[in-house]
Design an enzyme around this catalytic site. Structure first.
Site, PDB file in Angstrom:
ATOM      1  N   SER A   3      15.207  31.888-100.950  1.00 12.22           N
ATOM      2  CA  SER A   3      14.322  31.361 -99.903  1.00 12.22           C
ATOM      3  C   SER A   3      13.942  29.932-100.286  1.00 12.22           C
ATOM      4  O   SER A   3      14.456  29.388-101.273  1.00 12.22           O
ATOM      5  CB  SER A   3      13.100  32.252 -99.739  1.00 12.22           C
ATOM      6  OG  SER A   3      12.371  32.254-100.935  1.00 12.22           O
ATOM      7  N   LEU A   4      13.054  29.329 -99.547  1.00 14.70           N
ATOM      8  CA  LEU A   4      12.702  27.934 -99.816  1.00 14.70           C
ATOM      9  C   LEU A   4      11.245  27.827-100.245  1.00 14.70           C
ATOM     10  O   LEU A   4      10.401  28.591 -99.775  1.00 14.70           O
ATOM     11  CB  LEU A   4      12.883  27.093 -98.543  1.00 14.70           C
ATOM     12  CG  LEU A   4      14.305  26.857 -98.060  1.00 14.70           C
ATOM     13  CD1 LEU A   4      14.297  26.127 -96.732  1.00 14.70           C
ATOM     14  CD2 LEU A   4      15.082  26.049 -99.098  1.00 14.70           C
ATOM     15  N   GLU A  34      16.672  18.680 -91.602  1.00 13.99           N
ATOM     16  CA  GLU A  34      17.084  19.549 -90.487  1.00 13.99           C
ATOM     17  C   GLU A  34      15.867  20.237 -89.908  1.00 13.99           C
ATOM     18  O   GLU A  34      14.878  20.449 -90.620  1.00 13.99           O
ATOM     19  CB  GLU A  34      18.030  20.660 -90.994  1.00 13.99           C
ATOM     20  CG  GLU A  34      19.339  20.159 -91.509  1.00 13.99           C
ATOM     21  CD  GLU A  34      20.111  21.260 -92.251  1.00 13.99           C
ATOM     22  OE1 GLU A  34      19.880  22.447 -92.002  1.00 13.99           O
ATOM     23  OE2 GLU A  34      20.931  20.883 -93.096  1.00 13.99           O
ATOM     24  N   LYS A  36      13.668  23.287 -88.963  1.00 14.36           N
ATOM     25  CA  LYS A  36      13.555  24.641 -89.527  1.00 14.36           C
ATOM     26  C   LYS A  36      13.353  25.610 -88.365  1.00 14.36           C
ATOM     27  O   LYS A  36      12.286  25.671 -87.757  1.00 14.36           O
ATOM     28  CB  LYS A  36      12.386  24.710 -90.508  1.00 14.36           C
ATOM     29  CG  LYS A  36      12.308  26.038 -91.236  1.00 14.36           C
ATOM     30  CD  LYS A  36      11.281  25.971 -92.352  1.00 14.36           C
ATOM     31  CE  LYS A  36      11.263  27.223 -93.201  1.00 14.36           C
ATOM     32  NZ  LYS A  36      11.160  28.462 -92.478  1.00 14.36           N
ATOM     33  N   ASP A  38      12.757  28.865 -86.333  1.00  8.50           N
ATOM     34  CA  ASP A  38      11.932  30.035 -86.624  1.00  8.50           C
ATOM     35  C   ASP A  38      12.599  31.285 -86.056  1.00  8.50           C
ATOM     36  O   ASP A  38      12.331  31.715 -84.943  1.00  8.50           O
ATOM     37  CB  ASP A  38      10.543  29.835 -85.997  1.00  8.50           C
ATOM     38  CG  ASP A  38       9.542  30.829 -86.548  1.00  8.50           C
ATOM     39  OD1 ASP A  38       9.880  31.535 -87.519  1.00  8.50           O
ATOM     40  OD2 ASP A  38       8.427  30.888 -86.009  1.00  8.50           O
ATOM     41  N   ARG A  57      19.248  38.804 -93.962  1.00  9.10           N
ATOM     42  CA  ARG A  57      18.832  38.368 -95.293  1.00  9.10           C
ATOM     43  C   ARG A  57      18.236  39.525 -96.102  1.00  9.10           C
ATOM     44  O   ARG A  57      18.411  39.612 -97.306  1.00  9.10           O
ATOM     45  CB  ARG A  57      17.801  37.244 -95.151  1.00  9.10           C
ATOM     46  CG  ARG A  57      17.324  36.737 -96.484  1.00  9.10           C
ATOM     47  CD  ARG A  57      16.368  35.576 -96.342  1.00  9.10           C
ATOM     48  NE  ARG A  57      16.001  35.109 -97.670  1.00  9.10           N
ATOM     49  CZ  ARG A  57      15.094  35.701 -98.427  1.00  9.10           C
ATOM     50  NH1 ARG A  57      14.469  36.776 -98.012  1.00  9.10           N
ATOM     51  NH2 ARG A  57      14.823  35.222 -99.630  1.00  9.10           N
ATOM     52  N   GLU A 102      20.573  30.583 -88.683  1.00 10.16           N
ATOM     53  CA  GLU A 102      19.330  31.191 -88.215  1.00 10.16           C
ATOM     54  C   GLU A 102      19.530  31.675 -86.782  1.00 10.16           C
ATOM     55  O   GLU A 102      19.880  30.883 -85.899  1.00 10.16           O
ATOM     56  CB  GLU A 102      18.212  30.136 -88.272  1.00 10.16           C
ATOM     57  CG  GLU A 102      16.831  30.684 -88.157  1.00 10.16           C
ATOM     58  CD  GLU A 102      16.291  31.244 -89.484  1.00 10.16           C
ATOM     59  OE1 GLU A 102      17.048  31.326 -90.485  1.00 10.16           O
ATOM     60  OE2 GLU A 102      15.100  31.605 -89.503  1.00 10.16           O
ATOM     61  N   TYR A 154      23.672  26.550 -90.776  1.00 12.99           N
ATOM     62  CA  TYR A 154      23.183  25.474 -91.642  1.00 12.99           C
ATOM     63  C   TYR A 154      23.725  25.504 -93.075  1.00 12.99           C
ATOM     64  O   TYR A 154      23.351  24.674 -93.883  1.00 12.99           O
ATOM     65  CB  TYR A 154      21.653  25.449 -91.683  1.00 12.99           C
ATOM     66  CG  TYR A 154      21.012  26.782 -92.037  1.00 12.99           C
ATOM     67  CD1 TYR A 154      21.159  27.330 -93.298  1.00 12.99           C
ATOM     68  CD2 TYR A 154      20.257  27.472 -91.105  1.00 12.99           C
ATOM     69  CE1 TYR A 154      20.579  28.539 -93.618  1.00 12.99           C
ATOM     70  CE2 TYR A 154      19.672  28.688 -91.424  1.00 12.99           C
ATOM     71  CZ  TYR A 154      19.838  29.219 -92.683  1.00 12.99           C
ATOM     72  OH  TYR A 154      19.277  30.414 -92.999  1.00 12.99           O
ATOM     73  N   LYS A 218      17.054  18.728 -97.587  1.00 16.04           N
ATOM     74  CA  LYS A 218      18.033  19.114 -98.600  1.00 16.04           C
ATOM     75  C   LYS A 218      18.591  17.866 -99.275  1.00 16.04           C
ATOM     76  O   LYS A 218      18.831  16.854 -98.595  1.00 16.04           O
ATOM     77  CB  LYS A 218      19.194  19.881 -97.958  1.00 16.04           C
ATOM     78  CG  LYS A 218      18.749  21.136 -97.240  1.00 16.04           C
ATOM     79  CD  LYS A 218      19.856  21.754 -96.399  1.00 16.04           C
ATOM     80  CE  LYS A 218      19.268  22.938 -95.645  1.00 16.04           C
ATOM     81  NZ  LYS A 218      20.199  23.543 -94.706  1.00 16.04           N
ATOM     82  N   CYS A 339     -14.008  48.265 -57.876  1.00 15.71           N
ATOM     83  CA  CYS A 339     -14.361  49.202 -56.797  1.00 15.71           C
ATOM     84  C   CYS A 339     -15.310  50.308 -57.260  1.00 15.71           C
ATOM     85  O   CYS A 339     -15.771  51.107 -56.451  1.00 15.71           O
ATOM     86  CB  CYS A 339     -13.107  49.810 -56.185  1.00 15.71           C
ATOM     87  SG  CYS A 339     -12.283  50.983 -57.284  1.00 15.71           S
ATOM     88  N   CYS A 354      -7.685  52.321 -63.037  1.00 16.18           N
ATOM     89  CA  CYS A 354      -8.448  52.655 -61.838  1.00 16.18           C
ATOM     90  C   CYS A 354      -7.518  53.495 -60.961  1.00 16.18           C
ATOM     91  O   CYS A 354      -6.450  53.025 -60.575  1.00 16.18           O
ATOM     92  CB  CYS A 354      -8.861  51.380 -61.103  1.00 16.18           C
ATOM     93  SG  CYS A 354      -9.526  51.755 -59.469  1.00 16.18           S
ATOM     94  N   CYS A 359      -8.230  50.344 -54.130  1.00 17.43           N
ATOM     95  CA  CYS A 359      -9.013  49.350 -54.870  1.00 17.43           C
ATOM     96  C   CYS A 359      -8.548  47.938 -54.477  1.00 17.43           C
ATOM     97  O   CYS A 359      -7.349  47.628 -54.567  1.00 17.43           O
ATOM     98  CB  CYS A 359      -8.832  49.575 -56.367  1.00 17.43           C
ATOM     99  SG  CYS A 359      -9.594  48.286 -57.361  1.00 17.43           S
TER     100      CYS A 359
HETATM  101  S1  IVH Z   1      18.572  26.291 -95.661  1.00 19.65           S
HETATM  102  C1  IVH Z   1      18.321  28.387-100.028  1.00 19.65           C
HETATM  103  N1  IVH Z   1      18.178  25.322 -93.272  1.00 19.65           N
HETATM  104  O1  IVH Z   1      14.152  29.183 -93.459  1.00 19.65           O
HETATM  105  C2  IVH Z   1      17.868  28.584 -98.643  1.00 19.65           C
HETATM  106  N2  IVH Z   1      17.098  27.356 -93.817  1.00 19.65           N
HETATM  107  O2  IVH Z   1      12.078  29.623 -95.507  1.00 19.65           O
HETATM  108  C3  IVH Z   1      18.664  27.729 -97.747  1.00 19.65           C
HETATM  109  N3  IVH Z   1      15.780  28.300 -91.989  1.00 19.65           N
HETATM  110  O3  IVH Z   1      15.702  31.745 -95.273  1.00 19.65           O
HETATM  111  C4  IVH Z   1      18.125  27.768 -96.402  1.00 19.65           C
HETATM  112  N4  IVH Z   1      16.208  26.745 -90.514  1.00 19.65           N
HETATM  113  O4  IVH Z   1      16.080  31.637 -92.745  1.00 19.65           O
HETATM  114  C5  IVH Z   1      17.896  26.320 -94.123  1.00 19.65           C
HETATM  115  N5  IVH Z   1      17.975  24.347 -91.198  1.00 19.65           N
HETATM  116  C6  IVH Z   1      17.689  25.330 -92.035  1.00 19.65           C
HETATM  117  C7  IVH Z   1      16.858  26.414 -91.662  1.00 19.65           C
HETATM  118  C8  IVH Z   1      16.587  27.407 -92.584  1.00 19.65           C
HETATM  119  C9  IVH Z   1      15.572  27.879 -90.739  1.00 19.65           C
HETATM  120  C10 IVH Z   1      15.171  29.525 -92.564  1.00 19.65           C
HETATM  121  C11 IVH Z   1      16.126  30.375 -93.349  1.00 19.65           C
HETATM  122  C12 IVH Z   1      15.544  30.477 -94.716  1.00 19.65           C
HETATM  123  C13 IVH Z   1      14.115  30.172 -94.446  1.00 19.65           C
HETATM  124  C14 IVH Z   1      13.443  29.661 -95.700  1.00 19.65           C
END
Ligand code: IVH
Length: 623
Positions: A3-4, A34, A36, A38, A57, A102, A154, A218, A339, A354, A359
């Site tokens: 994860s990040l 990039e 992010k 959701d 994941r 994503e 990504y 990144k 009513c 109701c 009504c």
């Molecule tokens: S790169 C090592 N790029 O954000 C992880 N992640 O909080 C590399 N996500 O698990 C992830 N947009 O599900 C990357 N442009 C993007 C993203 C992205 C959404 C999500 C992804 C990741 C989560 C981390």
């Protein structure tokens, strides 16, 4: 899948960049910023160029295999072209290619799903992310296909390692190979440029038709990424910059109770107006009595509210620390606030209703629904007019007491002209729209009736199946439940509705007023979405005679030919299909599930009125 790490300020971002520079030991590098997205992350595995596995994941080590569902996402290539891949790796398609991305739901699809769920009285999804992840876990890929998920890719790995020296090259390569890559990524020479990008998108996030919750930054050079390495949880070469949450606190001034067309009573929070996600919010949904109790809201409380996607803001929680002791409890009403009839809340249900069909609140909401754009489409019939139409007049009667009365308004033209904000011209417009609505068609009419659990799509399925309202009216629960995609709850609800004498009377009155009660011959609810497409049928199609399949295709504008040629768009190949299938493959007509999904997609029909039940599932379609 790691994860990040998150950062919440530009200062955090600056600190991160300095750490990267230090660890890079003087090696020069730049960044890629990039959006992010959701949604939920998905790993796609290609072997010899074919999509063989899609995995969520999960906990990072183990996820769920969702290959069937992933295949319904149109932007995921099922097969990579040898040319594209060969050019990149030199050894053709051999080996494993992993693409990560994503999965998300476009905003308008999210809204549609929630609208349908509301109509069917199912709990709505709180935000597009939950809706996307709930959808990916669906067991029925047809439902997934119908929900129109999408993906932005990504990350790219060849045999487990980055394929190119620069991340930006991976993004380009994925795009060239037919993957969907978010177009808004930016190569940034330094962290100041990254910060500019974060600020820009923090302001522009509402311009997108999907949700983003921040920016992912990144290090672009893979060599430097390797130098920086990873902790057990996350890579050091990337960081997420999170936008401030779209949550705010405000005061709960009061709760009002709204009565819907089915009689359902919904508590609505009246808030001190507050700015949230670009709009001023002064109302939020509290759903029902149970939810009010769960939140423990008191009059005068400070509460957190959240807006996600376009849906009505929700009350998230009470800020108990801010209580002064002056707050007062709410009491959910026993009687209808409009009513005065005693409310009914059946065992096991969260919603109080109701039960009085007369009504005024139910009639008001019912008429607005009946006239709605997705129902009988009487545009001129808005709230202000409906209020006047249902108001009791000197003679003790309203102008409109039920839906059928709308069709007698022509006789009351003079009364209409005297209403507020009406004049001869607007009255004639309204009457013309009412006249035209007689031909709205069976699917719209069934939806307009407001039968519980019968949304637009269910109405279209029922219309296509029964073709006239009389046949629907006498259908038993078993017959209804046997229809593909109609469950027992819907079946029982339809049955109950038609078992009610007053409803049957309403249908009679609508019929007498000239409202069309049959599936229009021709194209109503059978959109011509195969227009211009050429089909060839082969093999035995289980559950579908050859003539029926032909009629099905032709009714939608498609053509059925006897032999496969390069002009064939679809080969519908049933069991034991022989030479035509091989010929189609020879001609390079792409094979496999994409075809099935295409046809299902047509059949599921974003266009109204096409039920997937019309095609047996076993039919194999090669496109
Ligand atoms: S790169 C090592 N790029 O954000 C992880 N992640 O909080 C590399 N996500 O698990 C992830 N947009 O599900 C990357 N442009 C993007 C993203 C992205 C959404 C999500 C992804 C990741 C989560 C981390």
């Amino acid at each position: 899948m790691l994860s990040l790490d998150n950062s919440y300020s530009v200062e955090d971002l600056g600190d991160w960049a300095r750490r990267c520079e230090k660890l890079a030991g003087g090696e020069r590098f730049d960044y890629v910023a990039e959006l992010k997205i959701d949604g939920l992350s998905l790993s796609l595995i290609y072997e010899d160029g074919l999509l063989v596995r899609a995995v969520t994941r999960g906990d990072g080590m183990r996820g769920e295999v969702v290959t069937g569902n992933a295949r319904t996402i149109r932007s995921i290539p099922l097969r990579l072209s040898e040319q594209a891949v060969g050019g990149a790796r030199g050894d053709g398609l051999a080996g494993e290619i992993e693409v990560r991305g994503e999965v998300f739901l476009p905003a308008e699809v999210f809204e549609r799903i929630n609208r349908e769920r509301e109509e069917q009285e199912l709990p709505v999804f709180a935000n597009p992310r939950n809706a996307a992840s709930g959808t990916m876990r669906q067991l029925d890929p047809r439902i997934v296909a119908d929900r129109q998920l999408d993906i932005f890719c990504y990350q790219l790995l060849f045999d487990g390692v980055p394929a190119f020296g620069k991340h930006s090259r991976s993004l380009e390569w994925m795009r060239e190979c037919g993957f969907k890559v978010n177009p808004h990524y930016r190569e940034c020479q330094d962290i100041a440029a990254v910060i500019g990008y974060c600020r820009e998108w923090g302001e522009r996030r509402d311009d997108l038709n999907y949700e983003i919750d921040g920016v992912v930054v990144k290090v672009n050079q893979v060599g430097v990424q390797e130098d920086l390495g990873s902790t057990a949880k996350s890579p050091r070469w990337a960081i997420a910059y999170k936008f401030p949450a779209r949550q705010v606190s405000t005061r709960l001034l009061d709760v009002i109770y709204q009565v819907g067309r089915t009689g359902a009573v919904t508590p609505v929070a009246v808030l001190e107006p507050v700015l949230l996600g670009g709009t001023t919010v002064s109302r939020a949904s509290l759903h029902n009595d149970d939810e009010m109790k769960r939140l423990g809201v008191l009059r005068g409380d400070h509460v957190f509210i959240e807006k996600s996607g376009e849906i009505i803001p929700q009350v998230l929680k009470v800020i108990a620390e801010r209580r002064t002791g002056e707050e007062e409890p709410f009491a959910f009403p026993h009687d209808c606030p409009v009513c005065g009839t005693s409310l009914v809340r059946p065992e096991g249900e969260a919603v109080a209703r109701c039960p009085n069909r007369g009504c005024p609140a139910r009639l008001r909401e019912g008429l607005l629904h009946f006239a709605g754009r997705r129902a009988m489409r009487i545009d001129g019939l808005g709230e202000a007019l409906v209020d006047q139409l249902i108001a009791v007049r000197e003679n003790g009667l309203p102008l409109v007491g039920d839906y059928a009365d709308l069709y007698r308004l022509r006789e009351r033209r003079e009364d209409l002209i005297r209403l507020e904000r009406m004049g001869p011209k607007s009255v004639d417009n309204l009457l013309a729209q009412i006249d035209a609505s007689r031909e709205a068609g069976l699917a719209r009419l069934i939806f307009a009736l407001g039968i519980r659990h019968v949304g637009e799509r269910t109405a279209a399925i029922l219309a296509a199946h029964f073709e006239e309202i009389g046949r629907l009216a006498v259908a038993g629960v078993e017959e209804l439940a046997a229809i593909h995609e109609i469950g027992e709850v819907v079946a029982a609800s339809v049955r109950d509705w038609f078992a009610d004498e007053e409803n049957c009377l309403l249908i009679e009155r609508l019929g007498a007023a000239g409202v069309s009660m049959r599936l229009a011959s021709g194209t109503e609810s059978r959109s011509r979405n195969f227009e211009g497409q050429q089909f060839v049928l082969t093999g035995t199609l289980p559950g579908l005679k050859r003539d029926e399949a032909k009629a099905f295709i032709e009714s939608r504008g498609g053509r059925v030919n006897s032999g496969v040629s390069k002009n064939t768009n679809y080969l519908v190949a049933g069991e034991d299909s022989g030479s035509k299938l091989s010929r189609a493959r020879e001609l390079g007509i792409e094979g496999g599930e994409r075809g099935i999904n295409c046809l299902r997609q047509f059949a599921l029909g974003s266009a109204a009125g096409i039920g997937s039940h019309e095609l047996p599932e076993q039919v194999v379609v090669v496109s």
